[in-house]
Scaffold this active site. Structure first.
Site, PDB file in Angstrom:
ATOM      1  N   SER A 139      -2.409   1.079  -1.567  1.00 23.20           N
ATOM      2  CA  SER A 139      -3.762   1.158  -1.003  1.00 23.20           C
ATOM      3  C   SER A 139      -4.003   0.130   0.093  1.00 23.20           C
ATOM      4  O   SER A 139      -5.111   0.049   0.618  1.00 23.20           O
ATOM      5  CB  SER A 139      -4.785   0.912  -2.123  1.00 23.20           C
ATOM      6  OG  SER A 139      -4.633   1.875  -3.124  1.00 23.20           O
ATOM      7  N   THR A 168      -2.306  -3.239  -0.273  1.00 19.67           N
ATOM      8  CA  THR A 168      -2.089  -4.529  -0.931  1.00 19.67           C
ATOM      9  C   THR A 168      -1.359  -5.516  -0.021  1.00 19.67           C
ATOM     10  O   THR A 168      -1.746  -6.689   0.078  1.00 19.67           O
ATOM     11  CB  THR A 168      -1.223  -4.318  -2.201  1.00 19.67           C
ATOM     12  OG1 THR A 168      -1.504  -3.035  -2.745  1.00 19.67           O
ATOM     13  CG2 THR A 168      -1.447  -5.399  -3.211  1.00 19.67           C
ATOM     14  N   THR A 169      -0.284  -5.058   0.614  1.00 16.52           N
ATOM     15  CA  THR A 169       0.541  -5.939   1.449  1.00 16.52           C
ATOM     16  C   THR A 169      -0.309  -6.507   2.585  1.00 16.52           C
ATOM     17  O   THR A 169      -0.224  -7.705   2.908  1.00 16.52           O
ATOM     18  CB  THR A 169       1.729  -5.139   2.041  1.00 16.52           C
ATOM     19  OG1 THR A 169       2.298  -4.327   1.014  1.00 16.52           O
ATOM     20  CG2 THR A 169       2.773  -6.034   2.632  1.00 16.52           C
ATOM     21  N   HIS A 225      -2.174  -5.253 -10.145  1.00 12.33           N
ATOM     22  CA  HIS A 225      -2.602  -3.850 -10.015  1.00 12.33           C
ATOM     23  C   HIS A 225      -3.385  -3.415 -11.264  1.00 12.33           C
ATOM     24  O   HIS A 225      -3.737  -2.248 -11.388  1.00 12.33           O
ATOM     25  CB  HIS A 225      -1.389  -2.930  -9.876  1.00 12.33           C
ATOM     26  CG  HIS A 225      -0.755  -2.928  -8.513  1.00 12.33           C
ATOM     27  ND1 HIS A 225      -1.467  -2.862  -7.337  1.00 12.33           N
ATOM     28  CD2 HIS A 225       0.562  -2.931  -8.131  1.00 12.33           C
ATOM     29  CE1 HIS A 225      -0.626  -2.842  -6.308  1.00 12.33           C
ATOM     30  NE2 HIS A 225       0.597  -2.885  -6.753  1.00 12.33           N
TER      31      HIS A 225
HETATM   32  P1  PAP Z   1       2.133  -1.859  -2.769  1.00 16.51           P
HETATM   33  O1  PAP Z   1       1.019  -1.453  -3.663  1.00 16.51           O
HETATM   34  O2  PAP Z   1       3.455  -1.306  -3.211  1.00 16.51           O
HETATM   35  O3  PAP Z   1       2.157  -3.312  -2.496  1.00 16.51           O
HETATM   36  P2  PAP Z   1       0.632  -1.324  -0.439  1.00 16.51           P
HETATM   37  O4  PAP Z   1       0.865  -2.457   0.458  1.00 16.51           O
HETATM   38  O5  PAP Z   1      -0.629  -1.286  -1.214  1.00 16.51           O
HETATM   39  O6  PAP Z   1       1.876  -1.118  -1.390  1.00 16.51           O
HETATM   40  O7  PAP Z   1       0.637   0.009   0.403  1.00 16.51           O
HETATM   41  C1  PAP Z   1       1.605   0.290   1.361  1.00 16.51           C
HETATM   42  C2  PAP Z   1       0.890   0.992   2.493  1.00 16.51           C
HETATM   43  O8  PAP Z   1       0.209   0.039   3.315  1.00 16.51           O
HETATM   44  C3  PAP Z   1       1.867   1.714   3.401  1.00 16.51           C
HETATM   45  O9  PAP Z   1       1.148   2.843   3.879  1.00 16.51           O
HETATM   46  P3  PAP Z   1       1.852   4.158   4.437  1.00 16.51           P
HETATM   47  O10 PAP Z   1       2.893   4.557   3.459  1.00 16.51           O
HETATM   48  O11 PAP Z   1       0.769   5.184   4.566  1.00 16.51           O
HETATM   49  O12 PAP Z   1       2.414   3.790   5.765  1.00 16.51           O
HETATM   50  C4  PAP Z   1       2.110   0.667   4.470  1.00 16.51           C
HETATM   51  O13 PAP Z   1       2.631   1.189   5.658  1.00 16.51           O
HETATM   52  C5  PAP Z   1       0.706   0.137   4.656  1.00 16.51           C
HETATM   53  N1  PAP Z   1       0.676  -1.191   5.271  1.00 16.51           N
HETATM   54  C6  PAP Z   1       1.478  -2.256   5.018  1.00 16.51           C
HETATM   55  N2  PAP Z   1       1.148  -3.296   5.789  1.00 16.51           N
HETATM   56  C7  PAP Z   1       0.118  -2.895   6.558  1.00 16.51           C
HETATM   57  C8  PAP Z   1      -0.677  -3.524   7.581  1.00 16.51           C
HETATM   58  N3  PAP Z   1      -0.446  -4.764   7.959  1.00 16.51           N
HETATM   59  N4  PAP Z   1      -1.663  -2.795   8.151  1.00 16.51           N
HETATM   60  C9  PAP Z   1      -1.907  -1.528   7.779  1.00 16.51           C
HETATM   61  N5  PAP Z   1      -1.191  -0.871   6.829  1.00 16.51           N
HETATM   62  C10 PAP Z   1      -0.202  -1.544   6.230  1.00 16.51           C
END
Ligand code: PAP
Length: 333
Positions: free
Chosen positions: A81, A83-84, A143
């Site tokens: 959603s 998180t990163t 989470h």
């Molecule tokens: P996690 O729950 O496994 O940590 P999380 O970071 O919540 O994952 O979600 C990953 C999504 O955030 C990815 O989306 P997508 O698959 O639709 O591309 C990832 O690309 C996106 N994401 C990671 N970093 C960023 C950022 N800096 N800005 C916008 N979106 C991001």
């Protein structure tokens, strides 16, 4: 002799405690509702949400033993959603006086290492991790749904930041994440079957509507304790979301910082393109399984349109309409 006998006693007591917990969990999982995850591994419904058996001991230890402190910042979300992104932003905002932005640890360390998950990382590796010595403010992530948070998080003065995302994009992000990881292992179900499971509420940490609603209601009832952010709003206006986040965390930007362009700089170093292109995020693995690059796929709003039919999206929309009805929560597509 006395010391070694004492050490032996402590280690026997620790092994006995571990053994006891192992037995307790074995009994517990036998009685939990069970389903299959998208790759066929068993998912267990624990306290109303779905998880993998390997995380249950860590969740229990986290719930029983974590001692939140007033200054802590707890970042929360259902996976995929944003998180990163939230980790990168919160870390950079809260530590901006400790580390000048041009030397930010974010440039050399993946966000998931800077802000570790409690149950998926710290308590998964060690049943009683030492968190006392972490630099303050401690920024940690989970989470877990709101209803399953440890009491000390709810009762202390720590702050909670939640990020939510349109469940259709969240679904595609999760699907693509698992597909990329499973290239050698073809056990993954079809996208249609995966979507069916999601509509039935069966997903890691789901149902998604219960996860978002738990935090949404908490943020409405106690806005000083819980900040509710939306991925789509952050994409639309990251500057106002960064200001809002800093205000909530008690470290608002000064006029001087605003004029110096600090907010803009933070938005840039935490942006998808900047983070994705860092060597540290292109290489290495997170928790020995996921390539760091898998956390930076596309980073857009509306990618679900490339994968789901309109009848699939209509179906999810109807479910959300019903589940979120009267809450005031909705998602942009
Ligand atoms: P996690 O729950 O496994 O940590 P999380 O970071 O919540 O994952 O979600 C990953 C999504 O955030 C990815 O989306 P997508 O698959 O639709 O591309 C990832 O690309 C996106 N994401 C990671 N970093 C960023 C950022 N800096 N800005 C916008 N979106 C991001």
């Amino acid at each position: 002799m006395e010391t070694s006998a004492a050490i032996q006693k402590v280690s026997m007591e620790t092994s006995a405690a571990i053994e006891e917990l192992r037995n307790e969990i074995q009994q517990l999982t036998l009685n939990l509702p069970r389903e299959k995850n998208l790759d066929g591994t068993p998912l267990y419904q624990y306290q109303g949400f779905w998880t993998l058996s390997e995380f249950i001991p860590a969740i229990i230890s986290f719930q029983r033993h974590f001692q939140a402190e007033d200054g802590d910042i707890i970042l929360t979300s259902i996976p995929k959603s944003g998180t990163t992104w939230l980790k990168a932003l919160a870390f950079t905002i809260a530590n901006r006086t400790r580390f000048p932005l041009q030397n930010s640890p974010l440039l050399t360390t993946p966000p998931h290492q800077l802000v570790p998950f409690l149950e998926l990382d710290l308590y998964w590796k060690n049943q009683s991790p030492n968190l006392e010595d972490n630099p303050k403010p401690r920024i940690l992530a989970t989470h877990l749904p709101y209803a399953s948070l440890p009491n000390s998080i709810l009762n202390s003065g720590c702050r909670i930041v939640y990020v939510a995302r349109n469940p259709l994009d969240q679904f595609i992000s999760r699907w693509k994440f698992l597909s990329s990881w499973q290239e050698q292992n073809m056990n993954l179900v079809s996208i249609e079957e995966a979507f069916e499971k999601t509509c039935n509420g069966v997903q890691f940490y789901g149902p998604v509507w219960e996860h978002v609603l738990g935090y949404w209601k908490a943020s409405q009832e106690n806005p000083e304790k819980v900040l509710f952010l939306k991925y789509e709003d952050m994409q639309e206006n990251i500057i106002s979301n960064i200001k809002n986040l800093a205000n909530f965390l008690g470290c608002a930007f000064s006029q001087v910082e605003e004029t110096q362009g600090v907010i803009k700089e933070i938005s840039k170093i935490c942006s998808f393109d900047d983070l994705k292109n860092l060597e540290v995020n292109k290489n290495g693995k997170y928790l020995l399984r996921f390539g760091n690059e898998a956390f930076f796929r596309k980073g857009t709003v509306g990618d679900w349109r490339n994968y789901l039919t309109s009848s699939m999206s209509d179906r999810m929309e109807k479910i959300l309409e019903e589940k979120l009805c009267g809450s005031g929560l909705s998602f942009k597509k």
